[in-house]
Design an enzyme around this catalytic site. Structure first.
Site, PDB file in Angstrom:
ATOM      1  CD  GLU A 138       2.672  -8.968  13.110  1.00  0.00           C
ATOM      2  OE1 GLU A 138       3.053  -7.801  13.236  1.00  0.00           O
ATOM      3  OE2 GLU A 138       1.869  -9.342  12.242  1.00  0.00           O
ATOM      4  CD  GLU A 148      -2.486  -9.754  12.662  1.00  0.00           C
ATOM      5  OE1 GLU A 148      -2.202 -10.092  13.823  1.00  0.00           O
ATOM      6  OE2 GLU A 148      -2.068  -8.722  12.123  1.00  0.00           O
TER       7      GLU A 148
END
Ligand SMILES: *[C@@H]1O[C@H](CO)[C@@H](O)[C@H](O)[C@H]1NC(C)=O
Ligand SMILES: *[C@@H]1O[C@H](CO)[C@@H](O)[C@H](O)[C@H]1NC(C)=O
Ligand SMILES: *[C@@H]1O[C@H](CO)[C@@H](O)[C@H](O)[C@H]1NC(C)=O
Ligand SMILES: *[C@@H]1O[C@H](CO)[C@@H](O)[C@H](O)[C@H]1NC(C)=O
Ligand SMILES: *[C@@H]1O[C@H](CO)[C@@H](O)[C@H](O)[C@H]1NC(C)=O
Length: 506
Positions: free
Chosen positions: A249, A346
């Site tokens: 991220e 994820e």
């Protein structure tokens, strides 16, 4: 010594390959789970060799949790029904399945190790074994993430030569021993990819694991070298990686979370100048590099800044996508370059309550349904696989140094030496177990009434020439669906709120 080791493995195997063990279900706060303890754990009934007109059906429902297998015949006596699924005879041009799996975080590994040895073995067999759901592609965290028990790196003392780099207890005592056991159970199909949350804080402009820190200019090359140090240290411990993402991220991590922030341009340039050359010019050059590792809201900008540069393709094998914040209506987001594979890397429940305590909702079927909808949507939009986050957590959805809490497919009770398989476990299992690697997606046709009835379907041709048809009935009533295959037809009843996989020979 070698004989002793193989004798031990033999004993362990005999215990778990004891035929089909059904789910021992328990009613819990939000629904139903299956319970495993140190002497009992359910298994997935074997996939059978089928005659040409036979099918095998695996069903899981909110009511009947666990894997329930039965066989039937395509009798040709189809009942009249407006719901139908038609599977084409041959079609080998669809997307290819690479695999499904979860993440070996520090917290997951710590939680599993809190169980008695027999129960640890049942847990690993449940996820990786021949009688389990056979996870294939699994993520490993490098250093601390939000699901660690402390914030740390492998070189917390400033050292510009990385001479003080060292693996930690989280590696040597938690993750590596479990990874090696899982690998021994799963065998050749077992794949690992690596992701990092933060560099050592002394490499960052804000000297904190959290906050708004970016890499200091002078450490751009050193941070790429650090990855090679880590990969080498794991290789020395007998753990090889298949893939890697340059940063978890990088664009959307909030400042209260552990992170290392980049802009679209700064990450592209770091990959082109440092990370990419470091990997490709090392003995780890064959690693599958997966870019993005963030949510779809970044795809357009990422395409514009990064994928538009042809040099990036030297350092890109795939695109990694997280499930949060995804607006599934924006079809244009999914114009992926044809030469890159796409993996969901994820996913977890329930991220909205992540900062509150206790996000476990034991037995909640709707959390499984969210997974089904996301996986089916993704597999219909070029994804080649789907990997969730922590595959097991404690009954408070942790523990975490950040005091955050999430749900997981398996919830562990250290106090009772039990673990609970949630609806999410079985739902993911239908995909990971039956859509074996190299299965090819088929272009099925469904009746309009099917989607109106809230039933979803997908079909895949497996490398063993079996077709797997997945039927998700999200209605509150049982339904009857007519399955049309080449030269045969059958109407099959599916339970309310159920997920079903039908297998037959092509
Ligand atoms: C484990 O569960 C099984 C099945 O419910 C039960 O028969 C057995 O007594 C349990 N074992 C332990 C150690 O609790
Ligand atoms: C690869 O490593 C060699 C030897 O260390 C070095 O000469 C070369 O410049 C490196 N190439 C790249 C692309 O980094
Ligand atoms: C991406 O590029 C296109 C075409 O150049 C442009 O229209 C669009 O605004 C850009 N989008 C972003 C998010 O940069
Ligand atoms: C987590 O909770 C403990 C106990 O309430 C507290 O001492 C600690 O500061 C909290 N940590 C963070 C990162 O919020
Ligand atoms: C699916 O379940 C719903 C509600 O439980 C029910 O109304 C519907 O008929 C079922 N459909 C199928 C195809 O089983």
């Amino acid at each position: 010594m070698k004989n002793l080791v193989s004798a031990f493995i033999f004993v362990v195997c005999v215990k778990t390959i004891s035929g089909d063990s059904p789910c021992v279900s328990r009613d819990v706060e939000y629904g139903r789970v299956c319970v495993c303890n140190s002497t009992y754990c359910d298994t997935v009934p074997q996939v059978l060799n089928l005659a040409s007109t036979e099918y095998q059906l695996y069903s899981t429902s909110a009511e009947n949790i666990g894997f329930h297998a039965s066989t039937g015949k395509f009798s040709g006596n189809a009942r009249s029904t407006s719901l139908s699924v038609t599977v084409p005879e041959i079609n080998k041009n669809g997307e290819v399945i690479m695999g499904f799996g979860g993440a070996f975080t520090d917290t997951t590994s710590y939680d599993i190790l809190s169980l008695s040895a027999d129960l640890q073995e049942f847990l690993l067999q449940s996820f990786f074994g021949k009688d389990g759901i056979e996870y294939t592609i699994n993520r490993v965290t490098m250093g601390a993430s939000d699901f660690s028990l402390r914030a740390y790196s492998h070189c917390d003392t400033k050292d510009e030569t990385l001479g003080k780099f060292a693996l930690q207890d989280e590696d040597l005592k938690y993750k590596i021993p479990l990874i090696k056991k899982a690998q021994a159970i799963r065998g050749e199909e077992f794949k690992l990819f690596l992701s990092s949350w933060s560099s050592p804080v002394w490499m960052k402009t804000v000297e904190d694991f959290r906050g708004t820190g970016v890499l200091k200019d002078e450490y751009q090359a050193l941070w790429a070298e650090y990855y090679i140090k880590f990969l080498t240290a794991y290789r020395e411990q007998g753990v090889e990686f298949w893939g890697i993402t340059p940063q978890n991220e990088p664009y959307s991590s909030p400042d209260w979370n552990i992170n290392l922030l980049f802009t679209y341009e700064s990450l592209r340039d770091w990959i082109l100048e440092h990370f990419g050359p470091a990997i490709r010019n090392s003995s780890f050059k064959d690693l599958k590099i997966m870019l993005l590792d963030d949510t779809t809201i970044h795809l357009t900008s990422f395409q514009n800044t990064t994928l538009s540069r042809k040099e990036i393709y030297d350092y890109a094998d795939g695109i990694a996508i997280h499930w949060y914040q995804n607006d599934k209506n924006q079809e244009s987001w999914f114009n992926f370059p044809e030469n890159l594979f796409v993996l969901g890397t994820e996913a977890c429940q329930n991220v909205n309550g992540y900062l509150s305590n206790m996000m476990v909702r034991l037995g909640d079927w709707s959390r499984g349904v969210d997974y089904v909808n996301d996986i089916l949507y993704d597999l219909n939009h070029h994804f080649n696989g789907w990997i969730e986050w922590n595959f097991a957590l404690s009954n408070v959805g942790g523990p975490s140094w950040m005091n955050v809490s999430l749900d997981a497919p398996v919830i562990i009770s250290e106090a009772r030496d039990e673990f609970y398989k949630e609806p999410m476990f079985y739902v993911l299992g239908h995909f990971s177990k039956f859509l074996v690697p190299d299965s090819v997606k088929l272009d099925i046709t469904t009746s309009d009434a099917l989607s109106a009835a809230n039933v979803k379907a997908a079909a895949f041709l497996r490398p063993d020439d079996k077709v797997a048809v997945i039927i998700s009935n999200q209605s509150n009533n049982p339904v009857t669906v007519q399955i049309n295959i080449a030269g045969a037809v059958e109407s099959i009843d599916f339970e309310a709120n159920s997920l079903n996989t039908l297998l037959y020979n092509q």
